[in-house]
Write a protein that holds these residues in place. Structure first.
Motif, PDB file in Angstrom:
ATOM      1  N   GLY A 195      16.697  43.954 -33.882  1.00  0.00           N
ATOM      2  CA  GLY A 195      17.551  44.354 -32.767  1.00  0.00           C
ATOM      3  C   GLY A 195      17.477  43.383 -31.601  1.00  0.00           C
ATOM      4  O   GLY A 195      17.699  42.178 -31.749  1.00  0.00           O
ATOM      5  N   GLU A 196      17.119  43.909 -30.407  1.00  0.00           N
ATOM      6  CA  GLU A 196      17.049  43.070 -29.212  1.00  0.00           C
ATOM      7  C   GLU A 196      15.876  42.090 -29.254  1.00  0.00           C
ATOM      8  O   GLU A 196      15.848  41.127 -28.483  1.00  0.00           O
ATOM      9  N   ASN A 197      14.931  42.315 -30.159  1.00  0.00           N
ATOM     10  CA  ASN A 197      13.785  41.417 -30.267  1.00  0.00           C
ATOM     11  C   ASN A 197      14.073  40.166 -31.111  1.00  0.00           C
ATOM     12  O   ASN A 197      13.193  39.327 -31.304  1.00  0.00           O
ATOM     13  N   LEU A 198      15.285  40.089 -31.615  1.00  0.00           N
ATOM     14  CA  LEU A 198      15.669  38.939 -32.453  1.00  0.00           C
ATOM     15  C   LEU A 198      15.814  37.695 -31.582  1.00  0.00           C
ATOM     16  O   LEU A 198      16.656  37.646 -30.686  1.00  0.00           O
ATOM     17  N   THR A 199      14.966  36.702 -31.806  1.00  0.00           N
ATOM     18  CA  THR A 199      15.023  35.463 -31.014  1.00  0.00           C
ATOM     19  C   THR A 199      16.140  34.560 -31.548  1.00  0.00           C
ATOM     20  O   THR A 199      16.572  34.686 -32.711  1.00  0.00           O
ATOM     21  N   PRO A 200      16.633  33.625 -30.733  1.00  0.00           N
ATOM     22  CA  PRO A 200      17.658  32.686 -31.209  1.00  0.00           C
ATOM     23  C   PRO A 200      17.216  31.908 -32.452  1.00  0.00           C
ATOM     24  O   PRO A 200      18.015  31.645 -33.349  1.00  0.00           O
ATOM     25  N   ARG A 201      15.928  31.532 -32.485  1.00  0.00           N
ATOM     26  CA  ARG A 201      15.447  30.785 -33.633  1.00  0.00           C
ATOM     27  C   ARG A 201      15.462  31.643 -34.891  1.00  0.00           C
ATOM     28  O   ARG A 201      15.867  31.200 -35.977  1.00  0.00           O
ATOM     29  N   ALA A 202      15.043  32.919 -34.769  1.00  0.00           N
ATOM     30  CA  ALA A 202      15.060  33.834 -35.910  1.00  0.00           C
ATOM     31  C   ALA A 202      16.490  34.108 -36.352  1.00  0.00           C
ATOM     32  O   ALA A 202      16.789  34.195 -37.551  1.00  0.00           O
ATOM     33  N   ASP A 203      17.381  34.238 -35.374  1.00  0.00           N
ATOM     34  CA  ASP A 203      18.790  34.465 -35.696  1.00  0.00           C
ATOM     35  C   ASP A 203      19.363  33.289 -36.505  1.00  0.00           C
ATOM     36  O   ASP A 203      20.129  33.474 -37.448  1.00  0.00           O
ATOM     37  N   LYS A 204      18.959  32.075 -36.111  1.00  0.00           N
ATOM     38  CA  LYS A 204      19.428  30.881 -36.818  1.00  0.00           C
ATOM     39  C   LYS A 204      18.942  30.897 -38.265  1.00  0.00           C
ATOM     40  O   LYS A 204      19.705  30.590 -39.191  1.00  0.00           O
ATOM     41  N   TYR A 205      17.682  31.250 -38.468  1.00  0.00           N
ATOM     42  CA  TYR A 205      17.133  31.278 -39.822  1.00  0.00           C
ATOM     43  C   TYR A 205      17.803  32.366 -40.661  1.00  0.00           C
ATOM     44  O   TYR A 205      18.110  32.156 -41.850  1.00  0.00           O
ATOM     45  N   LEU A 206      18.021  33.529 -40.072  1.00  0.00           N
ATOM     46  CA  LEU A 206      18.678  34.610 -40.809  1.00  0.00           C
ATOM     47  C   LEU A 206      20.117  34.239 -41.174  1.00  0.00           C
ATOM     48  O   LEU A 206      20.594  34.567 -42.261  1.00  0.00           O
ATOM     49  N   SER A 207      20.790  33.549 -40.279  1.00  0.00           N
ATOM     50  CA  SER A 207      22.156  33.098 -40.567  1.00  0.00           C
ATOM     51  C   SER A 207      22.161  32.094 -41.722  1.00  0.00           C
ATOM     52  O   SER A 207      23.041  32.119 -42.586  1.00  0.00           O
TER      53      SER A 207
END
Length: 376
Positions: free
Chosen positions: A182-194
């Motif tokens: 949720g809101e704890n998702l960092t930009p770096r983690a978001d990039k990896y998940l994408s």
């Protein structure tokens, strides 16, 4: 008289058919001396009876015999799968061209004119025994290759199916992780998940393409009238994310002549053509989808035009070759699509192609039999 030695492997079996005993006797002695196994028959009926329990490597067959003549004997041999592969060399005093032509038409491989020259007889026998042996070897090799190819396709189909489960698991896990953070998702983690999502989607598309390729090779499907606008709508819905991402403009024609095909395959064709048009179209892509009835050929031509740069002439021949690419891509691809499209459309009785538009861009098309042709 000097005799040539037999060139082929010894102990080949030859059936000699002639209604004149002296001819049988001379040929029997000559061939026996060259280590051939020799069977004899005094007429056509006797020959056919012998062939019920033996399978000679070659037959020397007289034409003019009482009762069943040589032409009729050969016709019956070629109609019987058990004897159709035996080479037949005709022997006859008939020298007219029409008789020789008839001999070849009923299935003979050669024609010897009487009186026989034994050196020529042996040369023809050796040549046709060697050719038949080579033909049988190639037939066995082809059968083995077909079996290996069938096993390889079955293996690939099984592997592709087995890979779908872990790939879908990756996609589901990535989405679940994004939702849980949720809101704890960092930009770096978001990039990896994408990246996981995009890579998994690409793998799934490759698997789907391989499964479709396997199905289009082996599956027997019924061709039925197609509701093409509905099929296109389904294809567009599957590409909704890409269409929205690149602000794709799609214009649909008003006239859609009915054709026959296999709807699930044709939907895949449209998905592929639409995907390519989005990849290589203008900025933003402007696509026109329409159809034209080719009445003289009983076909309907379906096409999609884009506003891109078109395809260089030297690359157009490579478009439908597996694993070929036509340039830089806006979206990831795997190079299987157009080759699968071609296979699918050919299985449905049509053809594929493309050309550059006079006003710029490319037009990709495929044809299918019209319903009017199928009713005729």
């Amino acid at each position: 008289m000097e005799h040539m030695e037999a060139d082929v492997m010894t102990q080949k079996q030859i059936l000699v058919v002639d209604d004149i005993p002296s001819n049988l006797h001379l040929l029997f002695r000559y061939l026996k001396r060259l280590d051939f196994k020799v069977l004899i028959a005094e007429n056509g009926e006797h020959a056919l009876k012998q062939l019920g329990y033996c399978h000679p490597d070659l037959i020397l067959l007289d034409i003019m015999m009482p009762g069943v003549d040589g032409f009729e004997v050969c016709r019956r041999l070629k109609k019987n799968p058990a004897t159709a592969d035996i080479p037949v060399i005709f022997m006859s005093a008939l020298t007219e061209t029409i008789d020789k032509v008839t001999g070849f038409e009923v299935g003979g491989v050669d024609y010897l004119t009487k009186p026989l020259q034994y050196e020529e007889v042996l040369a023809r026998i050796n040549a046709h025994l060697s050719l038949n042996e080579l033909r049988q070897t190639l037939t066995h090799k082809n059968a083995a290759l077909r079996q290996q190819n069938k096993e390889l396709q079955a293996f690939g189909h099984t592997v592709a199916h087995d890979l779908k489960t872990p790939v879908n698991g990756l996609l589901g896990s990535a989405e679940a992780l994004r939702a849980n953070l949720g809101e704890n998702l960092t930009p770096r983690a978001d990039k990896y998940l994408s990246f996981i999502n995009q890579t998994s989607q690409k793998i799934r598309h490759i698997i789907d393409a391989l499964l479709l390729l396997s199905e289009s090779r082996e599956a027997e499907v019924a061709l039925t009238p197609l509701d093409m606008p509905s099929i296109i709508d389904s294809a567009i819905q599957r590409l909704e994310t890409r269409i929205n991402t690149f602000n794709v403009e799609i214009t649909m024609g008003q006239n859609w002549p009915q054709a026959i095909g296999y709807a699930p395959w044709i939907e895949e064709v449209w998905v592929n053509y639409l995907s390519n048009a989005i990849m290589y179209g203008g900025m933003p892509p402007q696509l026109i989808l329409d159809a034209v009835l080719d009445e003289p050929h009983g076909q309907v031509r379906f096409q999609i035009s884009d506003n891109g740069l078109g395809v260089a002439p030297e690359l157009q021949e490579k478009l439908f070759i597996p694993f070929s690419r036509i340039g830089s891509q806006r979206l990831p691809g795997h190079g299987l699509g157009l080759s699968i499209v071609q296979r699918i459309i050919e299985r449905c009785g049509g053809n594929t192609g493309m050309h550059n538009r006079d006003k710029g861009g490319a037009c990709f098309y495929f044809t299918l039999p019209s319903t009017s042709l199928s009713k005729g």
